[in-house]
Write a protein that holds these residues in place. Sequence first.
Motif, PDB file in Angstrom:
ATOM      1  N   TYR A 105      91.446  21.223  49.604  1.00  0.00           N
ATOM      2  CA  TYR A 105      91.537  22.666  49.394  1.00  0.00           C
ATOM      3  C   TYR A 105      92.773  23.201  50.096  1.00  0.00           C
ATOM      4  O   TYR A 105      93.479  22.469  50.813  1.00  0.00           O
ATOM      5  N   GLU A 106      93.057  24.469  49.879  1.00  0.00           N
ATOM      6  CA  GLU A 106      94.153  25.135  50.566  1.00  0.00           C
ATOM      7  C   GLU A 106      93.577  26.050  51.636  1.00  0.00           C
ATOM      8  O   GLU A 106      92.892  27.016  51.322  1.00  0.00           O
ATOM      9  N   PRO A 107      93.825  25.757  52.909  1.00  0.00           N
ATOM     10  CA  PRO A 107      93.322  26.636  53.961  1.00  0.00           C
ATOM     11  C   PRO A 107      93.951  28.024  53.893  1.00  0.00           C
ATOM     12  O   PRO A 107      95.081  28.186  53.415  1.00  0.00           O
ATOM     13  N   GLU A 108      93.245  29.019  54.372  1.00  0.00           N
ATOM     14  CA  GLU A 108      93.766  30.367  54.574  1.00  0.00           C
ATOM     15  C   GLU A 108      93.591  30.689  56.055  1.00  0.00           C
ATOM     16  O   GLU A 108      92.462  30.778  56.542  1.00  0.00           O
ATOM     17  N   ARG A 196      97.738  28.884  52.866  1.00  0.00           N
ATOM     18  CA  ARG A 196      98.092  30.306  52.792  1.00  0.00           C
ATOM     19  C   ARG A 196      97.904  30.877  54.188  1.00  0.00           C
ATOM     20  O   ARG A 196      96.892  30.632  54.835  1.00  0.00           O
ATOM     21  N   ARG A 198      98.109  34.285  56.888  1.00  0.00           N
ATOM     22  CA  ARG A 198      98.117  35.735  57.099  1.00  0.00           C
ATOM     23  C   ARG A 198      98.859  35.985  58.403  1.00  0.00           C
ATOM     24  O   ARG A 198      98.340  35.710  59.493  1.00  0.00           O
ATOM     25  N   ARG A 206     103.012  31.298  52.319  1.00  0.00           N
ATOM     26  CA  ARG A 206     102.462  30.012  51.897  1.00  0.00           C
ATOM     27  C   ARG A 206     103.408  28.920  52.371  1.00  0.00           C
ATOM     28  O   ARG A 206     104.629  29.053  52.261  1.00  0.00           O
ATOM     29  N   SER A 350      91.068  27.642  47.259  1.00  0.00           N
ATOM     30  CA  SER A 350      91.614  28.156  48.511  1.00  0.00           C
ATOM     31  C   SER A 350      90.542  28.908  49.288  1.00  0.00           C
ATOM     32  O   SER A 350      89.662  29.530  48.700  1.00  0.00           O
ATOM     33  N   GLY A 351      90.639  28.837  50.598  1.00  0.00           N
ATOM     34  CA  GLY A 351      89.757  29.627  51.450  1.00  0.00           C
ATOM     35  C   GLY A 351      88.594  28.852  52.027  1.00  0.00           C
ATOM     36  O   GLY A 351      88.415  27.656  51.789  1.00  0.00           O
ATOM     37  N   LEU A 352      87.756  29.576  52.808  1.00  0.00           N
ATOM     38  CA  LEU A 352      86.680  28.949  53.566  1.00  0.00           C
ATOM     39  C   LEU A 352      85.624  28.299  52.683  1.00  0.00           C
ATOM     40  O   LEU A 352      85.162  27.194  52.958  1.00  0.00           O
TER      41      LEU A 352
END
Length: 382
Positions: A105-108, A196, A198, A206, A350-352
Amino acid sequence: MVTEETEAAPAGKTPDGFVETGFDALPGWADDNHADALSAFLRFCRSSGTLLSKGPIRLSAERADEICKNALAAEGAGNAAARAFFEAEFVPHVIDAKGFVTGYYEPELAASRTQSGAFPAPLLKAPEGLVQITSSNRPRNWPEELSHGRQTAKGIVPLPDRPAIMAGALAEEGLDLVYLSDPVEAFFVHVQGSARLRLTDGAAMRVGYAGKTGHPYTSVARVLVNRGEGTPEQLTMTGLRKWFVDNPDRRDELLGQNRSYIFFREVEIEDPKDGPIGAAGLPLVAGRSLAVDLAHLSLGLPIFLETSLSDVKDLSDVEGLTADLRRLVIADDTGSSIKGAARGDLFVGSGLAAGRIAGDIRHAARMTVLLPKSARSERGNR
């Protein structure tokens, strides 16, 4: 997912271990959303010259153009038309090997462009002179396990490994790209190959793969299993995170067991809905992008993936994933830990929520490659 480069290969015939079958022999084939799969496939057609242009299975430019012309003609015509396209242009071949699929996955994550006590862990840019080792530039007596090195005035030399970099081997080169709050989170970004971020100033960023030291990848979860500190079922990504929380004084020693170290670059975010950029240079599609071993498969190949995820919790948190997963995916990424013709890593999103699910996917699978009619392969000549 961490990308790798492969050298072009000569022509040949159908790869060894690929057994021709029929679409009617694929359980769940008729029930898939072929229009979604076609949309994922068309990314290669819209990126000129990328469809099976290199690697162990390839097409001539003329044949690739013909396939893409027919794919574009089926776009927007519904699921039946998309299915008819795949059945007309490809021949399914079951990979005669024990299959295994994981998820990524892609972490945020929160991040900062400046280092501080709250954001101490850097992601590094690629150092000057980073090169992949190929048959044309391999120095004499170069270690077989090193895939990359550094070009210097005196020739190509090895780069430091993870423990050395953690100890400051590259600290004087000004390679810091961005800073994360936790070295463990930075490590997981290395494993996933992108993230990604913040930023503290409110901006979004990114980061993606920019190279690696070339040292062999080692699963730290497997290290713990071998030490008798848990089972593979216990040491999923969730279990591994818990181990790091419970053993802060042993963190750096375990991280150093994986000598591979990844470098990053900032990637422009054109459309926030797009996934990270994979090895093909295209945005990944959640649930339709598969990382594969490029020694056996080429980017752009459709692959029918069959596995059971009945023991994975909260699958509904990611659109399209089901307990009985039978769907057409596209080979458009790779990674250091992906080894073998029937080994795949499914991009979950992406995300948790995607991260929780991806970390729990470690399942036996069957992979059926859709070989284009008139495809060429180097492997039959070996």
